[in-house]
Design a protein around this motif. Sequence first.
Motif, short mmCIF file in Angstrom:
data_model
loop_
_atom_site.label_atom_id
_atom_site.label_comp_id
_atom_site.label_asym_id
_atom_site.label_seq_id
_atom_site.Cartn_x
_atom_site.Cartn_y
_atom_site.Cartn_z
N SER A 253 0.68 -1.20 0.18
CA SER A 253 0.01 0.11 0.05
C SER A 253 0.94 1.19 -0.05
CB SER A 253 -0.80 0.00 1.27
OG SER A 253 -0.20 0.18 2.57
N ASP A 254 2.04 1.04 0.15
CA ASP A 254 3.10 2.22 0.03
C ASP A 254 3.24 2.94 1.32
OD1 ASP A 254 3.76 2.22 -2.69
OD2 ASP A 254 2.30 3.66 -3.11
N GLU A 255 2.55 2.26 2.46
CA GLU A 255 2.98 2.67 3.91
C GLU A 255 4.43 2.08 4.17
OE1 GLU A 255 1.06 1.75 8.20
OE2 GLU A 255 -0.11 0.71 6.41
N ILE A 256 5.00 2.99 5.05
CA ILE A 256 6.31 2.57 5.56
C ILE A 256 6.11 2.21 6.98
CG2 ILE A 256 8.52 3.56 6.07
CD1 ILE A 256 8.08 3.93 2.96
N VAL A 257 6.92 1.20 7.25
CA VAL A 257 6.80 0.76 8.68
C VAL A 257 8.07 0.83 9.29
CG1 VAL A 257 5.90 -0.97 10.38
CG2 VAL A 257 4.79 -0.60 8.41
N PRO A 258 8.45 1.85 10.37
CA PRO A 258 9.81 1.78 10.95
C PRO A 258 10.21 0.59 11.66
CG PRO A 258 8.75 3.34 11.83
CD PRO A 258 7.67 2.78 11.02
N PHE A 259 11.43 0.17 12.04
CA PHE A 259 11.82 -0.73 13.06
C PHE A 259 13.19 -0.26 13.67
CE2 PHE A 259 13.18 -2.64 9.10
CZ PHE A 259 14.59 -2.75 9.35
N ASP A 260 13.44 -0.92 14.83
CA ASP A 260 14.88 -0.81 15.25
C ASP A 260 15.35 -2.42 14.99
OD1 ASP A 260 14.85 1.70 16.42
OD2 ASP A 260 13.51 1.12 17.60
N ILE A 261 14.56 -3.50 15.20
CA ILE A 261 15.11 -4.69 15.03
C ILE A 261 13.93 -5.38 14.42
CG2 ILE A 261 15.63 -7.18 16.26
CD1 ILE A 261 15.82 -4.80 18.93
N LEU A 262 14.37 -6.18 13.35
CA LEU A 262 13.45 -6.75 12.40
C LEU A 262 13.48 -8.38 12.28
CD1 LEU A 262 11.29 -6.33 10.05
CD2 LEU A 262 13.53 -6.37 8.67
N SER A 263 12.48 -9.06 12.48
CA SER A 263 12.39 -10.39 12.55
C SER A 263 11.59 -11.02 11.23
CB SER A 263 11.87 -11.16 13.91
OG SER A 263 11.79 -12.38 13.66
N LEU A 264 12.07 -11.94 10.30
CA LEU A 264 11.52 -12.16 9.25
C LEU A 264 10.92 -13.68 9.22
CD1 LEU A 264 13.97 -10.35 7.28
CD2 LEU A 264 11.65 -9.73 7.16
N ASP A 265 9.65 -14.13 9.04
CA ASP A 265 9.25 -15.41 8.96
C ASP A 265 7.99 -15.43 7.87
OD1 ASP A 265 8.71 -17.98 9.66
OD2 ASP A 265 7.54 -17.74 11.52
N THR A 266 8.67 -15.38 6.74
CA THR A 266 7.64 -15.14 5.81
C THR A 266 7.47 -16.52 4.79
OG1 THR A 266 9.43 -14.23 4.30
CG2 THR A 266 8.16 -12.71 5.38
N SER B 177 24.37 -18.91 12.29
CA SER B 177 23.74 -19.95 13.21
C SER B 177 23.02 -19.31 14.45
CB SER B 177 24.80 -20.93 13.83
OG SER B 177 25.98 -20.22 14.57
N TYR B 178 22.99 -17.83 14.47
CA TYR B 178 22.16 -17.25 15.27
C TYR B 178 20.88 -16.83 14.98
CZ TYR B 178 26.95 -17.01 17.35
OH TYR B 178 28.08 -17.17 17.91
N LEU B 179 20.77 -17.20 13.58
CA LEU B 179 19.57 -16.77 12.92
C LEU B 179 19.36 -15.32 12.68
CD1 LEU B 179 16.93 -18.98 14.95
CD2 LEU B 179 17.59 -19.37 12.77
N GLN B 180 20.46 -14.79 12.54
CA GLN B 180 20.73 -13.51 12.19
C GLN B 180 21.40 -13.24 10.87
OE1 GLN B 180 24.37 -12.33 14.48
NE2 GLN B 180 23.22 -10.50 15.14
N SER B 181 21.03 -12.11 10.05
CA SER B 181 21.37 -11.90 8.82
C SER B 181 22.66 -11.82 8.71
CB SER B 181 20.51 -10.64 8.34
OG SER B 181 21.33 -9.93 7.25
N VAL B 182 23.32 -12.27 7.63
CA VAL B 182 24.91 -12.13 7.58
C VAL B 182 25.13 -10.76 7.06
CG1 VAL B 182 25.40 -14.53 7.07
CG2 VAL B 182 24.87 -13.19 5.10
N ASP B 183 24.05 -9.84 6.81
CA ASP B 183 24.52 -8.39 6.42
C ASP B 183 24.23 -7.52 7.53
OD1 ASP B 183 24.95 -9.40 3.68
OD2 ASP B 183 22.63 -9.77 3.82
N TYR B 184 23.12 -7.76 8.30
CA TYR B 184 22.74 -6.81 9.43
C TYR B 184 22.56 -7.47 10.59
CZ TYR B 184 21.68 -4.42 4.88
OH TYR B 184 21.95 -3.83 3.81
N ASP B 185 23.28 -7.26 11.83
CA ASP B 185 23.16 -7.93 12.95
C ASP B 185 21.57 -7.53 13.40
OD1 ASP B 185 23.41 -5.41 13.99
OD2 ASP B 185 24.95 -5.69 15.23
N PHE B 186 21.05 -6.48 13.02
CA PHE B 186 19.81 -6.40 13.78
C PHE B 186 18.35 -6.83 13.18
CE2 PHE B 186 21.06 -2.75 11.17
CZ PHE B 186 20.11 -2.82 10.33
#
Length: 386
Positions: free
Chosen positions: A110-123, A282-291
């Motif tokens: 919808s073009d809405e922007i949702v900010p975050f400090d920490i992101l978790s993905l389970d899509t 192995s910490y389930l953390q993106s290899v690009d961004y620790d958050f």
Amino acid sequence: MIKIREMFKIIKKIIMEKPKKLLLVGGGHAHIFLIKQFALKPIPGVDLFLVSDSNYQYYSGMAAGYVEGIYGLEEISFDLRKMCRHSGVEFIKGRVTGIDAQNRCVTLESDEIVPFDILSLDTGSDMAGGNVQGVVEFAWCIKPLGNLIALRKNFIGLTAYESQVVIAGAGAAGIEMAFALKALSDIMKKNIEITLAHSGNLILKGYHENVREKTMRKLNRDKIKVLSNHKISSILEKDIFMESGKQINYDFLIWAAGPKANPLYKSSGFSVDKDGYMIVNSYLQSVDYDFIFGAGDCISFSEFAYVKKVGVYAIREAPYLYGNLLRFIRNEGLQRYIPQKNYLAIISAGEKQAIMQYQGMAISGGMSYKLKGFIDCRFMKKFKFY
Ligand SMILES: Cc1cc2nc3c(=O)[nH]c(=O)nc-3n(C[C@H](O)[C@H](O)[C@H](O)COP(=O)(O)OP(=O)(O)OC[C@H]3O[C@@H](n4cnc5c(N)ncnc54)[C@H](O)[C@@H]3O)c2cc1C
């Protein structure tokens, strides 16, 4: 004097510090676990959000049972809105189409922007083969699982006594659908001919030979035809064309072609594996961004190539995901997750029968189904806390 000033600074920081925004994207298995944990134990200083493209999360382990008519829709679904309300999580309905890690925000369709400090993905994952000509127009795709509601309704509505049903894909999902629809057509007292068409030379790729044998025996008993080495190249309203030049007719076509990566990760600039799944450590953390963390089908481990796209892993990863998110928020050391190599797989074979695989063993029959039913119902009961 300096000390008092320092103290004031610290007190001001505590008072002024904004709560951290933890954003969950996708209501998959691991996030269902997280939402329940938040209900049991709220996290102070953290605002929680869930973005999901659906109000409901359907449990795939019971999907075939739903199609067959063993379970009702309510029994196989989680009401994400309700769960969030009971857990202090703000529910945002929408599909994430972009992740801007630098600016820490996601963009919705919808073009809405949702900010975050920490992101978790389970899509989760998408369904492969959606680009085959005619799939979108003529096939009933089993993913997203919400599609099964209309699929079942329309299958029951088949008016002709004798109908040709084709299922594209002979992995566990396609096989489960074939058995479920066979059982349902027997209940409907219709003479429905079911064919499984797939591009490989063996059904149930990745399963043990003895599981395959038992499955083939049951398919033969149920008079479900299997067309191996039949890659579908295009589809018209009543015809399926194979790469080999063969053509078959159908009245009802189901698309169950296996998992495919959501393009979101590659297009958002994440490191992805050869299939497009987001690479995590192995910490389930993106290899690009620790958050940024992730779990389930949408991730690929840099270390553990043997992990398959099955719900079992999403469920096992959940407590590690939860623990590591908390540890990250508190600036504590993260915990390593080492996925198991063996797991129990039970394929529903219709009529309350199932074929079970564990460490090379294959057991089929009513007991396997009972065990599957017990595990699935226990899962639903445990997480349907609302
Ligand atoms: C018919 C069928 C039967 C299966 N049976 C079994 C089984 O018996 N055992 C087993 O272990 N595995 C089974 N699987 C595989 C299993 O479903 C998946 O491995 C599992 O669902 C993955 O879980 P997940 O948590 O990664 O994501 P999912 O359960 O797929 O959930 C992902 C969620 O995220 C949402 N979402 C996706 N993209 C976005 C976006 N961009 N923005 C917002 N929301 C989004 C989706 O709508 C969905 O609700 C089956 C699969 C199918 C299709």
